[in-house]
Scaffold this motif. Structure first.
Motif, PDB file in Angstrom:
ATOM      1  N   SER A  41       0.842  -1.192   0.000  1.00 42.55           N
ATOM      2  CA  SER A  41       0.000   0.000   0.000  1.00 42.55           C
ATOM      3  C   SER A  41       0.878   1.243   0.000  1.00 42.55           C
ATOM      4  CB  SER A  41      -0.907   0.034   1.225  1.00 42.55           C
ATOM      5  OG  SER A  41      -1.788  -1.065   1.244  1.00 42.55           O
ATOM      6  N   LEU A  42       0.383   2.284  -0.622  1.00 47.74           N
ATOM      7  CA  LEU A  42       1.001   3.609  -0.576  1.00 47.74           C
ATOM      8  C   LEU A  42      -0.101   4.643  -0.471  1.00 47.74           C
ATOM      9  CD1 LEU A  42       3.731   3.549  -3.419  1.00 47.74           C
ATOM     10  CD2 LEU A  42       4.145   3.632  -0.961  1.00 47.74           C
ATOM     11  N   ARG A  43       0.222   5.770   0.131  1.00 42.53           N
ATOM     12  CA  ARG A  43      -0.730   6.874   0.166  1.00 42.53           C
ATOM     13  C   ARG A  43      -0.088   8.102  -0.455  1.00 42.53           C
ATOM     14  NH1 ARG A  43      -3.924  10.085   4.991  1.00 42.53           N
ATOM     15  NH2 ARG A  43      -1.862  11.033   5.336  1.00 42.53           N
ATOM     16  N   LEU A  44      -0.725   8.615  -1.468  1.00 45.47           N
ATOM     17  CA  LEU A  44      -0.289   9.846  -2.098  1.00 45.47           C
ATOM     18  C   LEU A  44      -1.037  11.019  -1.476  1.00 45.47           C
ATOM     19  CD1 LEU A  44      -0.304   8.805  -5.863  1.00 45.47           C
ATOM     20  CD2 LEU A  44       1.484   8.471  -4.156  1.00 45.47           C
ATOM     21  N   SER A  45      -0.343  12.124  -1.368  1.00 53.18           N
ATOM     22  CA  SER A  45      -0.947  13.360  -0.877  1.00 53.18           C
ATOM     23  C   SER A  45      -0.729  14.455  -1.905  1.00 53.18           C
ATOM     24  CB  SER A  45      -0.317  13.786   0.448  1.00 53.18           C
ATOM     25  OG  SER A  45      -0.511  12.813   1.438  1.00 53.18           O
ATOM     26  N   CYS A  46      -1.652  15.386  -1.943  1.00 51.95           N
ATOM     27  CA  CYS A  46      -1.517  16.529  -2.840  1.00 51.95           C
ATOM     28  C   CYS A  46      -1.957  17.771  -2.072  1.00 51.95           C
ATOM     29  CB  CYS A  46      -2.373  16.337  -4.078  1.00 51.95           C
ATOM     30  SG  CYS A  46      -2.355  17.736  -5.218  1.00 51.95           S
ATOM     31  N   ALA A  47      -0.997  18.620  -1.781  1.00 49.85           N
ATOM     32  CA  ALA A  47      -1.275  19.843  -1.041  1.00 49.85           C
ATOM     33  C   ALA A  47      -1.526  20.977  -2.026  1.00 49.85           C
ATOM     34  CB  ALA A  47      -0.101  20.175  -0.141  1.00 49.85           C
ATOM     35  N   ALA A  48      -2.552  21.749  -1.758  1.00 50.31           N
ATOM     36  CA  ALA A  48      -2.926  22.845  -2.640  1.00 50.31           C
ATOM     37  C   ALA A  48      -2.727  24.185  -1.945  1.00 50.31           C
ATOM     38  CB  ALA A  48      -4.380  22.691  -3.066  1.00 50.31           C
ATOM     39  N   SER A  49      -2.277  25.138  -2.702  1.00 48.03           N
ATOM     40  CA  SER A  49      -2.208  26.500  -2.198  1.00 48.03           C
ATOM     41  C   SER A  49      -3.429  27.246  -2.714  1.00 48.03           C
ATOM     42  CB  SER A  49      -0.926  27.182  -2.698  1.00 48.03           C
ATOM     43  OG  SER A  49      -0.973  27.298  -4.108  1.00 48.03           O
ATOM     44  N   GLY A  50      -3.717  28.378  -2.136  1.00 47.60           N
ATOM     45  CA  GLY A  50      -4.855  29.155  -2.607  1.00 47.60           C
ATOM     46  C   GLY A  50      -6.070  28.996  -1.712  1.00 47.60           C
ATOM     47  N   ARG A  51      -6.965  29.973  -1.812  1.00 51.52           N
ATOM     48  CA  ARG A  51      -8.112  30.034  -0.922  1.00 51.52           C
ATOM     49  C   ARG A  51      -9.327  29.298  -1.444  1.00 51.52           C
ATOM     50  NH1 ARG A  51      -8.008  36.530   0.516  1.00 51.52           N
ATOM     51  NH2 ARG A  51      -5.869  36.589   1.304  1.00 51.52           N
ATOM     52  N   THR A  52      -9.257  28.817  -2.687  1.00 49.12           N
ATOM     53  CA  THR A  52     -10.467  28.270  -3.310  1.00 49.12           C
ATOM     54  C   THR A  52     -10.473  26.752  -3.384  1.00 49.12           C
ATOM     55  OG1 THR A  52      -9.486  28.390  -5.529  1.00 49.12           O
ATOM     56  CG2 THR A  52     -10.673  30.330  -4.731  1.00 49.12           C
ATOM     57  N   PHE A  53      -9.552  26.104  -2.666  1.00 50.76           N
ATOM     58  CA  PHE A  53      -9.434  24.643  -2.769  1.00 50.76           C
ATOM     59  C   PHE A  53     -10.771  23.951  -2.577  1.00 50.76           C
ATOM     60  CE2 PHE A  53      -7.493  20.572  -2.614  1.00 50.76           C
ATOM     61  CZ  PHE A  53      -8.086  19.866  -1.586  1.00 50.76           C
ATOM     62  N   SER A  54     -11.524  24.374  -1.574  1.00 55.07           N
ATOM     63  CA  SER A  54     -12.774  23.683  -1.249  1.00 55.07           C
ATOM     64  C   SER A  54     -13.827  23.841  -2.328  1.00 55.07           C
ATOM     65  CB  SER A  54     -13.314  24.171   0.093  1.00 55.07           C
ATOM     66  OG  SER A  54     -13.584  25.552   0.032  1.00 55.07           O
ATOM     67  N   GLY A  55     -13.597  24.705  -3.293  1.00 55.17           N
ATOM     68  CA  GLY A  55     -14.534  24.904  -4.389  1.00 55.17           C
ATOM     69  C   GLY A  55     -14.175  24.154  -5.647  1.00 55.17           C
ATOM     70  N   HIS A  56     -13.121  23.343  -5.578  1.00 51.06           N
ATOM     71  CA  HIS A  56     -12.677  22.603  -6.762  1.00 51.06           C
ATOM     72  C   HIS A  56     -12.891  21.106  -6.553  1.00 51.06           C
ATOM     73  CE1 HIS A  56     -10.468  25.879  -8.795  1.00 51.06           C
ATOM     74  NE2 HIS A  56     -10.246  26.320  -7.570  1.00 51.06           N
ATOM     75  N   ALA A  57     -13.560  20.488  -7.506  1.00 52.91           N
ATOM     76  CA  ALA A  57     -13.512  19.030  -7.555  1.00 52.91           C
ATOM     77  C   ALA A  57     -12.079  18.631  -7.895  1.00 52.91           C
ATOM     78  CB  ALA A  57     -14.468  18.492  -8.607  1.00 52.91           C
ATOM     79  N   MET A  58     -11.615  17.565  -7.304  1.00 52.79           N
ATOM     80  CA  MET A  58     -10.221  17.163  -7.432  1.00 52.79           C
ATOM     81  C   MET A  58     -10.123  15.751  -7.993  1.00 52.79           C
ATOM     82  SD  MET A  58      -8.478  19.747  -6.327  1.00 52.79           S
ATOM     83  CE  MET A  58      -6.848  18.989  -6.146  1.00 52.79           C
ATOM     84  N   GLY A  59      -8.971  15.442  -8.529  1.00 53.65           N
ATOM     85  CA  GLY A  59      -8.797  14.093  -9.059  1.00 53.65           C
ATOM     86  C   GLY A  59      -7.354  13.674  -9.119  1.00 53.65           C
ATOM     87  N   TRP A  60      -7.180  12.417  -9.399  1.00 53.88           N
ATOM     88  CA  TRP A  60      -5.869  11.839  -9.648  1.00 53.88           C
ATOM     89  C   TRP A  60      -5.879  11.192 -11.022  1.00 53.88           C
ATOM     90  CZ3 TRP A  60      -1.657  12.383  -6.536  1.00 53.88           C
ATOM     91  CH2 TRP A  60      -1.889  12.806  -5.229  1.00 53.88           C
ATOM     92  N   PHE A  61      -4.800  11.409 -11.732  1.00 55.94           N
ATOM     93  CA  PHE A  61      -4.573  10.779 -13.022  1.00 55.94           C
ATOM     94  C   PHE A  61      -3.212  10.100 -12.970  1.00 55.94           C
ATOM     95  CE2 PHE A  61      -7.915  12.708 -15.731  1.00 55.94           C
ATOM     96  CZ  PHE A  61      -8.416  13.635 -14.836  1.00 55.94           C
ATOM     97  N   ARG A  62      -2.947   9.237 -13.926  1.00 54.15           N
ATOM     98  CA  ARG A  62      -1.629   8.602 -13.973  1.00 54.15           C
ATOM     99  C   ARG A  62      -1.207   8.376 -15.417  1.00 54.15           C
ATOM    100  NH1 ARG A  62      -3.120   2.540 -11.589  1.00 54.15           N
ATOM    101  NH2 ARG A  62      -4.266   1.781 -13.437  1.00 54.15           N
ATOM    102  N   GLN A  63       0.091   8.304 -15.587  1.00 60.19           N
ATOM    103  CA  GLN A  63       0.649   8.036 -16.905  1.00 60.19           C
ATOM    104  C   GLN A  63       1.733   6.989 -16.779  1.00 60.19           C
ATOM    105  OE1 GLN A  63       2.078  11.474 -19.077  1.00 60.19           O
ATOM    106  NE2 GLN A  63       1.896  10.383 -21.015  1.00 60.19           N
ATOM    107  N   ALA A  64       1.474   5.847 -17.342  1.00 58.19           N
ATOM    108  CA  ALA A  64       2.440   4.758 -17.344  1.00 58.19           C
ATOM    109  C   ALA A  64       3.418   4.947 -18.500  1.00 58.19           C
ATOM    110  CB  ALA A  64       1.726   3.423 -17.481  1.00 58.19           C
ATOM    111  N   PRO A  65       4.603   4.362 -18.402  1.00 54.55           N
ATOM    112  CA  PRO A  65       5.587   4.498 -19.486  1.00 54.55           C
ATOM    113  C   PRO A  65       5.020   4.075 -20.836  1.00 54.55           C
ATOM    114  CG  PRO A  65       6.585   3.487 -17.569  1.00 54.55           C
ATOM    115  CD  PRO A  65       5.117   3.573 -17.282  1.00 54.55           C
ATOM    116  N   GLY A  66       5.138   4.948 -21.818  1.00 55.38           N
ATOM    117  CA  GLY A  66       4.686   4.637 -23.156  1.00 55.38           C
ATOM    118  C   GLY A  66       3.184   4.704 -23.365  1.00 55.38           C
ATOM    119  N   LYS A  67       2.468   5.173 -22.350  1.00 50.87           N
ATOM    120  CA  LYS A  67       1.006   5.244 -22.459  1.00 50.87           C
ATOM    121  C   LYS A  67       0.521   6.666 -22.245  1.00 50.87           C
ATOM    122  CE  LYS A  67       0.097   0.467 -21.045  1.00 50.87           C
ATOM    123  NZ  LYS A  67      -0.699  -0.401 -20.120  1.00 50.87           N
TER     124      LYS A  67
END
Length: 125
Positions: free
Chosen positions: A16-42
């Motif tokens: 298991s691993l846990r990724l974190s993403c810290a955001a700056s700015g005052r509007t974070f709570s107004g943004h839907a957020m997501g995770w994407f990934r890119q594998a080698p060659g894809k």
């Protein structure tokens, strides 16, 4: 909004691993957020999304049941808990923010205003 992802690294299959993403700015709570990934060659692909409040989440079929996205609006942070990792999860993972006050579907459709720098996850068999 500036996004900074961390938490990647080396893992073995089943770990298991846990990724974190810290955001700056005052509007974070107004943004839907997501995770994407890119594998080698894809191409980059959608992994998971979460609504402003965290009340709605959505996952790619390939990670459903293994990954969990969450957010803490007080800490301006979004997380991706990854369990049962497989070598097919090896990729650079990116956090992303949809345009302000757009619904979670914006993330799912790839309508992204802000991207973080990626964090590499490598899973060995």
């Amino acid at each position: 909004v500036q996004l900074q992802a961390c938490g990647g690294g080396l893992a073995q299959a089943g770990d298991s691993l846990r990724l974190s993403c810290a955001a700056s700015g005052r509007t974070f709570s107004g943004h839907a957020m997501g995770w994407f990934r890119q594998a080698p060659g894809k191409e980059r692909e959608f992994v998971a999304a979460i609504s402003w409040s965290g009340g709605s989440t959505y996952y790619a079929d390939s990670v459903k049941g293994r990954f969990t996205i969450s957010r803490d609006n007080d800490k301006n942070t979004v997380y991706l808990q990854m369990n049962g990792l497989t070598p097919e999860d090896t990729a650079v993972y990116y956090c992303a923010a949809a345009p302000y006050e757009q619904p979670i579907v914006a993330v799912i459709r790839g309508h992204i205003d802000y991207w973080g720098k990626g964090t590499l996850v490598t899973v060995s068999s």
